[in-house]
Write a protein that holds these residues in place. Structure first.
Motif, PDB file in Angstrom:
ATOM      1  N   LEU A 156      40.124  40.600 -22.031  1.00 11.91           N
ATOM      2  CA  LEU A 156      40.582  40.941 -23.189  1.00 11.91           C
ATOM      3  C   LEU A 156      39.899  40.435 -24.383  1.00 11.91           C
ATOM      4  O   LEU A 156      39.271  39.158 -25.147  1.00 11.91           O
ATOM      5  N   VAL A 157      38.925  41.270 -25.520  1.00 14.55           N
ATOM      6  CA  VAL A 157      38.250  41.472 -25.865  1.00 14.55           C
ATOM      7  C   VAL A 157      38.590  42.061 -27.456  1.00 14.55           C
ATOM      8  O   VAL A 157      38.759  43.301 -27.497  1.00 14.55           O
ATOM      9  N   PRO A 158      38.094  41.777 -28.755  1.00 17.59           N
ATOM     10  CA  PRO A 158      38.473  42.619 -29.629  1.00 17.59           C
ATOM     11  C   PRO A 158      37.484  43.397 -30.281  1.00 17.59           C
ATOM     12  O   PRO A 158      35.965  43.774 -29.653  1.00 17.59           O
ATOM     13  N   ASN A 159      37.478  44.386 -30.808  1.00 19.97           N
ATOM     14  CA  ASN A 159      37.178  46.103 -30.795  1.00 19.97           C
ATOM     15  C   ASN A 159      37.327  46.647 -31.746  1.00 19.97           C
ATOM     16  O   ASN A 159      36.643  47.387 -31.759  1.00 19.97           O
ATOM     17  N   SER A 160      36.812  45.472 -33.005  1.00 18.33           N
ATOM     18  CA  SER A 160      37.144  46.041 -34.745  1.00 18.33           C
ATOM     19  C   SER A 160      36.566  44.544 -35.477  1.00 18.33           C
ATOM     20  O   SER A 160      36.826  43.810 -35.248  1.00 18.33           O
ATOM     21  N   ASN A 161      36.217  45.094 -36.984  1.00 18.93           N
ATOM     22  CA  ASN A 161      35.749  44.470 -37.297  1.00 18.93           C
ATOM     23  C   ASN A 161      36.991  43.189 -37.749  1.00 18.93           C
ATOM     24  O   ASN A 161      36.291  41.655 -37.818  1.00 18.93           O
ATOM     25  N   LEU A 162      38.076  43.472 -37.994  1.00 17.63           N
ATOM     26  CA  LEU A 162      39.495  42.425 -38.002  1.00 17.63           C
ATOM     27  C   LEU A 162      39.794  41.686 -37.057  1.00 17.63           C
ATOM     28  O   LEU A 162      39.962  40.490 -37.021  1.00 17.63           O
ATOM     29  N   ALA A 163      39.567  43.021 -35.954  1.00 24.50           N
ATOM     30  CA  ALA A 163      39.988  41.770 -34.851  1.00 24.50           C
ATOM     31  C   ALA A 163      39.037  40.526 -34.621  1.00 24.50           C
ATOM     32  O   ALA A 163      38.895  39.920 -34.127  1.00 24.50           O
ATOM     33  N   LYS A 164      37.951  41.420 -34.800  1.00 24.32           N
ATOM     34  CA  LYS A 164      36.573  40.053 -34.481  1.00 24.32           C
ATOM     35  C   LYS A 164      36.532  38.948 -35.396  1.00 24.32           C
ATOM     36  O   LYS A 164      37.095  37.520 -35.439  1.00 24.32           O
ATOM     37  N   LEU A 165      37.113  39.140 -36.893  1.00 27.69           N
ATOM     38  CA  LEU A 165      37.507  38.013 -37.773  1.00 27.69           C
ATOM     39  C   LEU A 165      38.645  37.431 -37.756  1.00 27.69           C
ATOM     40  O   LEU A 165      38.222  36.319 -37.669  1.00 27.69           O
ATOM     41  N   LEU A 166      39.396  37.862 -37.185  1.00 25.75           N
ATOM     42  CA  LEU A 166      40.662  37.112 -36.773  1.00 25.75           C
ATOM     43  C   LEU A 166      40.763  36.242 -35.679  1.00 25.75           C
ATOM     44  O   LEU A 166      41.406  35.065 -35.824  1.00 25.75           O
ATOM     45  N   ALA A 167      39.850  36.981 -34.485  1.00 25.82           N
ATOM     46  CA  ALA A 167      39.605  35.664 -33.374  1.00 25.82           C
ATOM     47  C   ALA A 167      38.528  34.482 -33.751  1.00 25.82           C
ATOM     48  O   ALA A 167      38.729  33.150 -33.756  1.00 25.82           O
ATOM     49  N   CYS A 168      37.654  34.759 -34.985  1.00 19.61           N
ATOM     50  CA  CYS A 168      36.753  33.192 -35.118  1.00 19.61           C
ATOM     51  C   CYS A 168      37.449  32.988 -36.167  1.00 19.61           C
ATOM     52  O   CYS A 168      37.087  31.403 -35.977  1.00 19.61           O
ATOM     53  N   ALA A 169      38.717  33.213 -36.869  1.00 25.96           N
ATOM     54  CA  ALA A 169      39.344  32.731 -37.701  1.00 25.96           C
ATOM     55  C   ALA A 169      40.213  31.310 -36.961  1.00 25.96           C
ATOM     56  O   ALA A 169      40.146  30.306 -36.678  1.00 25.96           O
ATOM     57  N   PHE A 170      40.550  32.081 -35.526  1.00 25.57           N
ATOM     58  CA  PHE A 170      41.651  31.044 -34.682  1.00 25.57           C
ATOM     59  C   PHE A 170      41.380  30.452 -33.780  1.00 25.57           C
ATOM     60  O   PHE A 170      41.938  30.002 -33.372  1.00 25.57           O
ATOM     61  N   VAL A 171      39.774  30.776 -33.501  1.00 24.68           N
ATOM     62  CA  VAL A 171      39.075  29.880 -32.815  1.00 24.68           C
ATOM     63  C   VAL A 171      38.808  28.430 -32.913  1.00 24.68           C
ATOM     64  O   VAL A 171      38.647  27.456 -32.623  1.00 24.68           O
ATOM     65  N   PHE A 172      38.394  29.114 -34.569  1.00 27.33           N
ATOM     66  CA  PHE A 172      37.911  27.416 -35.401  1.00 27.33           C
ATOM     67  C   PHE A 172      39.297  26.502 -35.356  1.00 27.33           C
ATOM     68  O   PHE A 172      39.119  24.963 -35.205  1.00 27.33           O
ATOM     69  N   THR A 173      40.682  27.597 -35.892  1.00 29.20           N
ATOM     70  CA  THR A 173      41.430  26.688 -35.962  1.00 29.20           C
ATOM     71  C   THR A 173      42.144  25.761 -34.732  1.00 29.20           C
ATOM     72  O   THR A 173      42.245  24.967 -34.525  1.00 29.20           O
ATOM     73  N   GLY A 174      42.648  26.694 -34.366  1.00 33.83           N
ATOM     74  CA  GLY A 174      42.905  26.419 -32.663  1.00 33.83           C
ATOM     75  C   GLY A 174      42.403  25.173 -32.517  1.00 33.83           C
ATOM     76  O   GLY A 174      42.468  24.335 -31.628  1.00 33.83           O
ATOM     77  N   MET A 175      40.979  25.173 -31.970  1.00 34.38           N
ATOM     78  CA  MET A 175      39.820  24.160 -31.720  1.00 34.38           C
ATOM     79  C   MET A 175      40.586  22.337 -32.220  1.00 34.38           C
ATOM     80  O   MET A 175      40.478  21.418 -31.742  1.00 34.38           O
ATOM     81  N   ALA A 176      40.697  23.071 -33.545  1.00 34.08           N
ATOM     82  CA  ALA A 176      41.218  22.163 -34.679  1.00 34.08           C
ATOM     83  C   ALA A 176      42.452  21.279 -34.101  1.00 34.08           C
ATOM     84  O   ALA A 176      42.203  20.271 -34.376  1.00 34.08           O
ATOM     85  N   LEU A 177      43.382  22.470 -34.186  1.00 32.32           N
ATOM     86  CA  LEU A 177      44.443  21.870 -33.290  1.00 32.32           C
ATOM     87  C   LEU A 177      44.752  21.162 -32.504  1.00 32.32           C
ATOM     88  O   LEU A 177      45.279  20.471 -31.967  1.00 32.32           O
ATOM     89  N   ILE A 178      43.440  21.429 -31.203  1.00 28.36           N
ATOM     90  CA  ILE A 178      43.888  20.701 -30.308  1.00 28.36           C
ATOM     91  C   ILE A 178      43.078  19.454 -30.348  1.00 28.36           C
ATOM     92  O   ILE A 178      43.417  18.340 -29.602  1.00 28.36           O
ATOM     93  N   GLY A 179      41.931  19.715 -31.066  1.00 28.73           N
ATOM     94  CA  GLY A 179      41.557  17.855 -31.516  1.00 28.73           C
ATOM     95  C   GLY A 179      42.327  17.089 -32.557  1.00 28.73           C
ATOM     96  O   GLY A 179      42.803  15.674 -31.523  1.00 28.73           O
ATOM     97  N   LEU A 180      42.992  17.116 -33.588  1.00 24.79           N
ATOM     98  CA  LEU A 180      43.392  16.816 -33.683  1.00 24.79           C
ATOM     99  C   LEU A 180      45.210  15.916 -33.552  1.00 24.79           C
ATOM    100  O   LEU A 180      45.967  15.658 -33.334  1.00 24.79           O
TER     101      LEU A 180
END
Length: 355
Positions: free
Chosen positions: A120-144
Protein backbone atom coordinates in the motif's frame (compact mmCIF):
# COMPACT_ATOMS: atom_id res chain seq x y z
CA UNK A 1 39.67 24.96 54.89
CA UNK A 2 37.14 22.15 55.17
CA UNK A 3 38.06 20.91 51.72
CA UNK A 4 41.50 19.94 53.04
CA UNK A 5 40.04 17.57 55.62
CA UNK A 6 39.61 13.81 55.12
CA UNK A 7 36.20 13.05 53.66
CA UNK A 8 34.83 10.54 56.20
CA UNK A 9 37.40 10.11 58.93
CA UNK A 10 36.34 13.47 60.27
CA UNK A 11 39.79 14.55 61.45
CA UNK A 12 40.53 18.22 61.84
CA UNK A 13 44.03 17.61 63.20
CA UNK A 14 46.63 14.84 62.96
CA UNK A 15 45.82 13.90 66.55
CA UNK A 16 42.18 13.34 65.70
CA UNK A 17 43.19 11.28 62.72
CA UNK A 18 45.33 9.03 64.92
CA UNK A 19 42.42 8.44 67.22
CA UNK A 20 40.29 7.45 64.26
CA UNK A 21 42.72 4.70 63.40
CA UNK A 22 41.97 3.07 66.76
CA UNK A 23 38.22 3.48 66.31
CA UNK A 24 36.47 0.10 65.86
CA UNK A 25 35.63 -0.60 62.25
CA UNK A 26 32.25 -1.96 63.26
CA UNK A 27 31.07 1.47 64.28
CA UNK A 28 32.14 3.03 60.98
CA UNK A 29 30.39 0.35 58.95
CA UNK A 30 27.24 0.66 61.04
CA UNK A 31 27.05 4.41 60.39
CA UNK A 32 27.46 3.94 56.64
CA UNK A 33 24.75 1.29 56.53
CA UNK A 34 22.27 3.42 58.46
CA UNK A 35 22.78 6.59 56.42
CA UNK A 36 20.49 5.71 53.47
CA UNK A 37 17.59 5.15 55.89
CA UNK A 38 17.72 8.71 57.21
CA UNK A 39 14.92 9.97 54.95
CA UNK A 40 12.48 7.63 56.70
CA UNK A 41 13.03 9.27 60.08
CA UNK A 42 10.14 11.48 61.24
CA UNK A 43 10.83 15.14 61.92
CA UNK A 44 9.54 16.59 65.18
CA UNK A 45 10.43 20.16 64.42
CA UNK A 46 7.65 20.72 61.97
CA UNK A 47 4.51 18.60 61.67
CA UNK A 48 4.07 19.67 58.06
CA UNK A 49 7.08 17.58 57.06
CA UNK A 50 5.24 14.36 57.93
CA UNK A 51 2.28 15.41 55.83
CA UNK A 52 4.60 16.28 52.97
CA UNK A 53 6.28 12.87 53.14
CA UNK A 54 2.91 11.12 53.20
CA UNK A 55 1.65 13.14 50.24
CA UNK A 56 4.82 12.43 48.28
CA UNK A 57 4.37 8.72 49.00
CA UNK A 58 0.77 8.83 47.77
CA UNK A 59 1.68 10.67 44.57
CA UNK A 60 4.61 8.31 44.12
CA UNK A 61 2.13 5.43 43.99
CA UNK A 62 -0.26 7.27 41.69
CA UNK A 63 2.28 8.52 39.16
CA UNK A 64 3.12 5.11 37.61
CA UNK A 65 -0.59 4.40 37.15
CA UNK A 66 -1.22 7.80 35.57
CA UNK A 67 1.80 7.35 33.31
CA UNK A 68 0.55 3.98 32.07
CA UNK A 69 -2.87 5.48 31.36
CA UNK A 70 -1.27 8.41 29.52
CA UNK A 71 0.89 6.04 27.47
CA UNK A 72 -2.11 3.95 26.50
CA UNK A 73 -4.19 6.99 25.58
CA UNK A 74 -1.38 8.43 23.45
CA UNK A 75 -1.04 5.22 21.46
CA UNK A 76 -4.81 4.92 21.03
CA UNK A 77 -5.11 8.55 19.89
CA UNK A 78 -2.27 8.15 17.40
CA UNK A 79 -3.62 4.93 15.96
CA UNK A 80 -7.16 6.28 15.84
CA UNK A 81 -6.14 9.56 14.21
CA UNK A 82 -3.95 7.75 11.69
CA UNK A 83 -6.71 5.31 10.82
CA UNK A 84 -9.24 8.14 10.31
CA UNK A 85 -6.84 10.15 8.14
CA UNK A 86 -5.81 7.26 5.92
CA UNK A 87 -9.39 6.02 5.70
CA UNK A 88 -10.49 9.48 4.54
CA UNK A 89 -7.93 9.46 1.71
CA UNK A 90 -8.27 5.74 1.00
CA UNK A 91 -8.87 6.47 -2.71
CA UNK A 92 -5.48 8.22 -2.80
CA UNK A 93 -3.66 5.09 -1.64
CA UNK A 94 -3.03 2.36 -4.17
CA UNK A 95 -2.08 -1.28 -3.76
CA UNK A 96 -3.51 -4.56 -2.50
CA UNK A 97 -6.68 -3.71 -0.55
CA UNK A 98 -8.98 -5.78 1.63
CA UNK A 99 -11.20 -3.77 4.01
CA UNK A 100 -11.09 0.05 4.00
CA UNK A 101 -10.82 0.55 7.78
CA UNK A 102 -8.49 -2.41 8.26
CA UNK A 103 -6.26 -1.24 5.41
CA UNK A 104 -6.07 2.26 6.95
CA UNK A 105 -5.04 0.83 10.33
CA UNK A 106 -2.60 -1.58 8.70
CA UNK A 107 -1.05 1.23 6.63
CA UNK A 108 -0.73 3.33 9.81
CA UNK A 109 1.17 0.56 11.61
CA UNK A 110 3.41 -0.22 8.65
CA UNK A 111 4.22 3.49 8.37
CA UNK A 112 4.97 4.18 12.03
CA UNK A 113 7.23 1.12 12.33
CA UNK A 114 9.03 2.07 9.06
CA UNK A 115 8.42 -1.42 7.64
CA UNK A 116 6.95 0.00 4.43
CA UNK A 117 6.23 -3.15 2.44
CA UNK A 118 5.05 -1.25 -0.60
CA UNK A 119 1.85 -3.24 -0.87
CA UNK A 120 0.00 0.00 0.00
CA UNK A 121 1.57 3.28 -1.12
CA UNK A 122 0.44 6.95 -1.22
CA UNK A 123 -0.68 8.05 -4.66
CA UNK A 124 -1.23 11.79 -4.19
CA UNK A 125 0.56 14.78 -2.72
CA UNK A 126 -1.80 14.90 0.26
CA UNK A 127 -1.33 11.20 0.98
CA UNK A 128 2.44 11.53 0.73
CA UNK A 129 2.51 14.51 3.13
CA UNK A 130 0.34 12.65 5.63
CA UNK A 131 2.62 9.62 5.39
CA UNK A 132 5.66 11.82 6.05
CA UNK A 133 3.99 13.35 9.10
CA UNK A 134 2.90 10.03 10.54
CA UNK A 135 6.21 8.28 9.97
CA UNK A 136 8.09 10.89 12.03
CA UNK A 137 5.51 11.05 14.80
CA UNK A 138 5.27 7.26 14.78
CA UNK A 139 9.02 6.84 15.20
CA UNK A 140 8.97 9.31 18.09
CA UNK A 141 6.03 7.45 19.62
CA UNK A 142 7.88 4.14 19.44
CA UNK A 143 11.07 5.64 20.84
CA UNK A 144 9.53 7.61 23.70
CA UNK A 145 6.37 5.77 24.67
CA UNK A 146 6.07 2.24 23.37
CA UNK A 147 9.66 1.50 24.40
CA UNK A 148 8.74 2.34 28.00
CA UNK A 149 5.75 0.05 27.81
CA UNK A 150 8.03 -2.69 26.46
CA UNK A 151 10.44 -2.12 29.36
CA UNK A 152 7.57 -2.56 31.80
CA UNK A 153 6.50 -5.83 30.22
CA UNK A 154 10.08 -7.12 30.06
CA UNK A 155 10.61 -6.34 33.76
CA UNK A 156 7.48 -8.29 34.61
CA UNK A 157 8.61 -11.24 32.54
CA UNK A 158 12.19 -11.25 33.85
CA UNK A 159 10.95 -11.83 37.41
CA UNK A 160 8.87 -14.76 36.18
CA UNK A 161 11.91 -16.04 34.31
CA UNK A 162 14.06 -15.82 37.44
CA UNK A 163 11.46 -17.67 39.48
CA UNK A 164 11.28 -20.38 36.83
CA UNK A 165 15.06 -20.77 36.80
CA UNK A 166 15.19 -20.94 40.62
CA UNK A 167 11.88 -22.66 41.32
CA UNK A 168 13.51 -25.36 43.46
CA UNK A 169 15.39 -22.90 45.65
CA UNK A 170 13.69 -21.56 48.77
CA UNK A 171 14.50 -17.90 48.22
CA UNK A 172 12.33 -15.18 49.69
CA UNK A 173 11.02 -12.10 47.91
CA UNK A 174 13.98 -9.99 49.04
CA UNK A 175 16.50 -12.49 47.70
CA UNK A 176 14.64 -12.61 44.39
CA UNK A 177 14.67 -8.83 44.08
CA UNK A 178 18.36 -8.64 44.95
CA UNK A 179 19.28 -11.27 42.39
CA UNK A 180 17.15 -9.65 39.69
CA UNK A 181 18.64 -6.23 40.44
CA UNK A 182 22.20 -7.54 40.33
CA UNK A 183 21.67 -9.32 37.00
CA UNK A 184 18.97 -7.03 35.61
CA UNK A 185 20.53 -6.54 32.19
CA UNK A 186 21.27 -10.25 31.80
CA UNK A 187 17.71 -11.28 32.63
CA UNK A 188 16.32 -8.61 30.32
CA UNK A 189 18.50 -10.03 27.55
CA UNK A 190 17.24 -13.56 28.27
CA UNK A 191 13.64 -12.37 28.36
CA UNK A 192 13.82 -10.44 25.08
CA UNK A 193 15.62 -13.37 23.46
CA UNK A 194 12.79 -15.70 24.42
CA UNK A 195 10.16 -13.20 23.28
CA UNK A 196 11.97 -12.70 19.98
CA UNK A 197 12.00 -16.44 19.32
CA UNK A 198 8.28 -16.55 20.15
CA UNK A 199 7.55 -13.70 17.72
CA UNK A 200 9.57 -15.31 14.93
CA UNK A 201 8.00 -18.74 15.37
CA UNK A 202 4.48 -17.30 15.69
CA UNK A 203 4.86 -15.11 12.61
CA UNK A 204 6.35 -17.91 10.55
CA UNK A 205 3.60 -20.36 11.46
CA UNK A 206 0.89 -17.77 10.81
CA UNK A 207 2.23 -16.86 7.36
CA UNK A 208 2.61 -20.55 6.55
CA UNK A 209 -0.93 -21.44 7.64
CA UNK A 210 -2.97 -18.32 6.79
CA UNK A 211 -1.08 -16.61 3.99
CA UNK A 212 -0.22 -20.00 2.41
CA UNK A 213 3.50 -19.28 2.07
CA UNK A 214 6.12 -21.99 2.18
CA UNK A 215 8.30 -22.10 5.30
CA UNK A 216 11.30 -20.36 3.74
CA UNK A 217 9.21 -17.48 2.37
CA UNK A 218 7.34 -17.20 5.67
CA UNK A 219 10.56 -17.03 7.67
CA UNK A 220 12.01 -14.59 5.11
CA UNK A 221 8.96 -12.33 5.45
CA UNK A 222 9.15 -12.46 9.25
CA UNK A 223 12.83 -11.47 9.30
CA UNK A 224 12.41 -8.65 6.76
CA UNK A 225 9.43 -7.35 8.74
CA UNK A 226 10.67 -7.28 12.33
CA UNK A 227 14.00 -5.78 11.20
CA UNK A 228 11.94 -3.12 9.29
CA UNK A 229 13.59 -3.99 5.97
CA UNK A 230 10.21 -4.57 4.32
CA UNK A 231 11.33 -5.55 0.84
CA UNK A 232 7.72 -5.73 -0.29
CA UNK A 233 7.88 -8.82 -2.46
CA UNK A 234 6.07 -10.74 0.31
CA UNK A 235 3.60 -9.18 2.74
CA UNK A 236 0.28 -9.70 4.54
CA UNK A 237 -2.40 -9.62 1.87
CA UNK A 238 -5.50 -11.21 3.45
CA UNK A 239 -7.93 -9.70 5.98
CA UNK A 240 -6.90 -12.13 8.68
CA UNK A 241 -3.26 -11.55 7.90
CA UNK A 242 -3.55 -7.79 8.25
CA UNK A 243 -5.47 -8.06 11.52
CA UNK A 244 -2.63 -10.21 12.84
CA UNK A 245 -0.02 -7.87 11.35
CA UNK A 246 -1.41 -4.79 13.15
CA UNK A 247 -0.45 -6.29 16.52
CA UNK A 248 2.44 -8.52 15.51
CA UNK A 249 4.43 -5.93 13.55
CA UNK A 250 4.14 -3.34 16.31
CA UNK A 251 5.30 -5.64 19.09
CA UNK A 252 7.81 -7.57 16.98
CA UNK A 253 9.76 -4.54 15.76
CA UNK A 254 9.98 -3.13 19.30
CA UNK A 255 11.15 -6.51 20.60
CA UNK A 256 13.97 -6.64 18.04
CA UNK A 257 15.07 -3.11 18.93
CA UNK A 258 15.11 -4.01 22.63
CA UNK A 259 17.00 -7.22 21.91
CA UNK A 260 19.89 -5.42 20.23
CA UNK A 261 19.85 -2.74 22.93
CA UNK A 262 20.28 -5.37 25.64
CA UNK A 263 23.00 -7.11 23.62
CA UNK A 264 24.96 -3.85 23.74
CA UNK A 265 24.18 -3.37 27.45
CA UNK A 266 25.30 -6.91 28.32
CA UNK A 267 28.57 -6.32 26.48
CA UNK A 268 29.10 -3.03 28.32
CA UNK A 269 28.25 -4.59 31.69
CA UNK A 270 30.66 -7.48 31.09
CA UNK A 271 33.46 -5.06 30.30
CA UNK A 272 32.62 -3.02 33.40
CA UNK A 273 32.70 -6.11 35.60
CA UNK A 274 36.01 -7.19 34.06
CA UNK A 275 37.42 -3.76 34.91
CA UNK A 276 36.14 -4.02 38.49
CA UNK A 277 37.68 -7.48 38.84
CA UNK A 278 41.01 -6.19 37.55
CA UNK A 279 40.98 -3.21 39.91
CA UNK A 280 40.20 -5.37 42.94
CA UNK A 281 42.77 -8.04 42.08
CA UNK A 282 45.79 -5.89 41.25
CA UNK A 283 48.34 -4.92 43.90
CA UNK A 284 48.30 -1.40 45.32
CA UNK A 285 51.51 0.55 44.70
CA UNK A 286 53.05 3.65 46.26
CA UNK A 287 51.93 5.63 43.23
CA UNK A 288 48.37 4.55 43.94
CA UNK A 289 48.68 5.83 47.51
CA UNK A 290 49.89 9.18 46.26
CA UNK A 291 46.95 9.42 43.89
CA UNK A 292 44.51 8.36 46.62
CA UNK A 293 45.78 10.95 49.11
CA UNK A 294 43.11 13.58 48.42
CA UNK A 295 44.06 15.95 51.26
CA UNK A 296 47.83 15.61 50.67
CA UNK A 297 48.59 14.81 54.32
CA UNK A 298 50.76 11.78 53.54
CA UNK A 299 48.19 9.37 54.97
CA UNK A 300 45.40 7.58 53.08
CA UNK A 301 42.26 6.97 55.10
CA UNK A 302 39.63 4.35 54.43
CA UNK A 303 37.33 6.87 52.72
CA UNK A 304 40.11 8.12 50.45
CA UNK A 305 41.07 4.56 49.52
CA UNK A 306 37.46 3.63 48.72
CA UNK A 307 37.02 6.75 46.57
CA UNK A 308 40.25 5.99 44.72
CA UNK A 309 39.11 2.44 43.93
CA UNK A 310 35.67 3.65 42.82
CA UNK A 311 37.33 6.14 40.47
CA UNK A 312 39.48 3.36 39.02
CA UNK A 313 36.36 1.26 38.45
CA UNK A 314 34.71 4.13 36.59
CA UNK A 315 31.84 4.26 39.09
CA UNK A 316 32.63 7.81 40.19
CA UNK A 317 34.65 10.71 38.81
CA UNK A 318 36.44 13.71 40.30
CA UNK A 319 33.56 16.01 39.38
CA UNK A 320 31.17 13.86 41.44
CA UNK A 321 33.47 14.09 44.44
CA UNK A 322 33.76 17.86 44.04
CA UNK A 323 29.98 18.31 44.02
CA UNK A 324 29.61 16.16 47.14
CA UNK A 325 32.40 18.07 48.89
CA UNK A 326 30.67 21.36 48.10
CA UNK A 327 27.55 20.08 49.85
CA UNK A 328 29.70 18.91 52.76
CA UNK A 329 31.28 22.37 53.12
CA UNK A 330 27.87 24.03 53.03
CA UNK A 331 26.70 21.83 55.92
CA UNK A 332 29.98 22.13 57.85
CA UNK A 333 29.32 25.70 59.03
CA UNK A 334 31.79 25.52 61.93
CA UNK A 335 34.50 24.19 59.58
CA UNK A 336 35.37 21.35 61.94
CA UNK A 337 35.74 18.80 59.19
CA UNK A 338 32.93 16.70 60.66
CA UNK A 339 29.13 16.68 60.47
CA UNK A 340 26.84 16.25 63.45
CA UNK A 341 23.11 16.58 64.06
CA UNK A 342 23.69 20.11 65.33
CA UNK A 343 25.41 21.00 62.03
CA UNK A 344 22.41 19.81 60.06
CA UNK A 345 19.97 21.69 62.32
CA UNK A 346 22.06 24.86 62.10
CA UNK A 347 22.28 24.62 58.30
CA UNK A 348 18.51 24.16 58.06
CA UNK A 349 17.87 27.17 60.32
CA UNK A 350 20.21 29.33 58.23
CA UNK A 351 18.44 28.22 55.05
CA UNK A 352 15.05 29.00 56.62
CA UNK A 353 16.12 32.51 57.65
CA UNK A 354 17.61 33.23 54.22
CA UNK A 355 14.41 32.14 52.46
Amino acid sequence: MASNQPLVSGSATPKTQTSNVDRPKKRRVRRVRSAPLAHFAPTDANGDDDALLRSESIFGRLNPILKKVALSLTVIVYMGLGTICFYTIRNQIKGKKTNAILDALYFCVVTMTTVGYGDLVPNSNLAKLLACAFVFTGMALIGLILAKAADYLVEKQEKLLFRALHMYKKDGEIEVLKEVEHNRVKYKFYTTSILLVVFVVTGTIFLYKVEKLDLVDAFYCVCSTITTLGYGDISFSSKGGRVFAVFWILTGTICVAKFFLYVAEVNTENRQRALVKWVLSRRTTSLDLEAADLDNDGVVGAAEFVLFKLKEMGKICHQDISVIMEEFEELDLDQSGTLTVSNIALAQSVETRSS
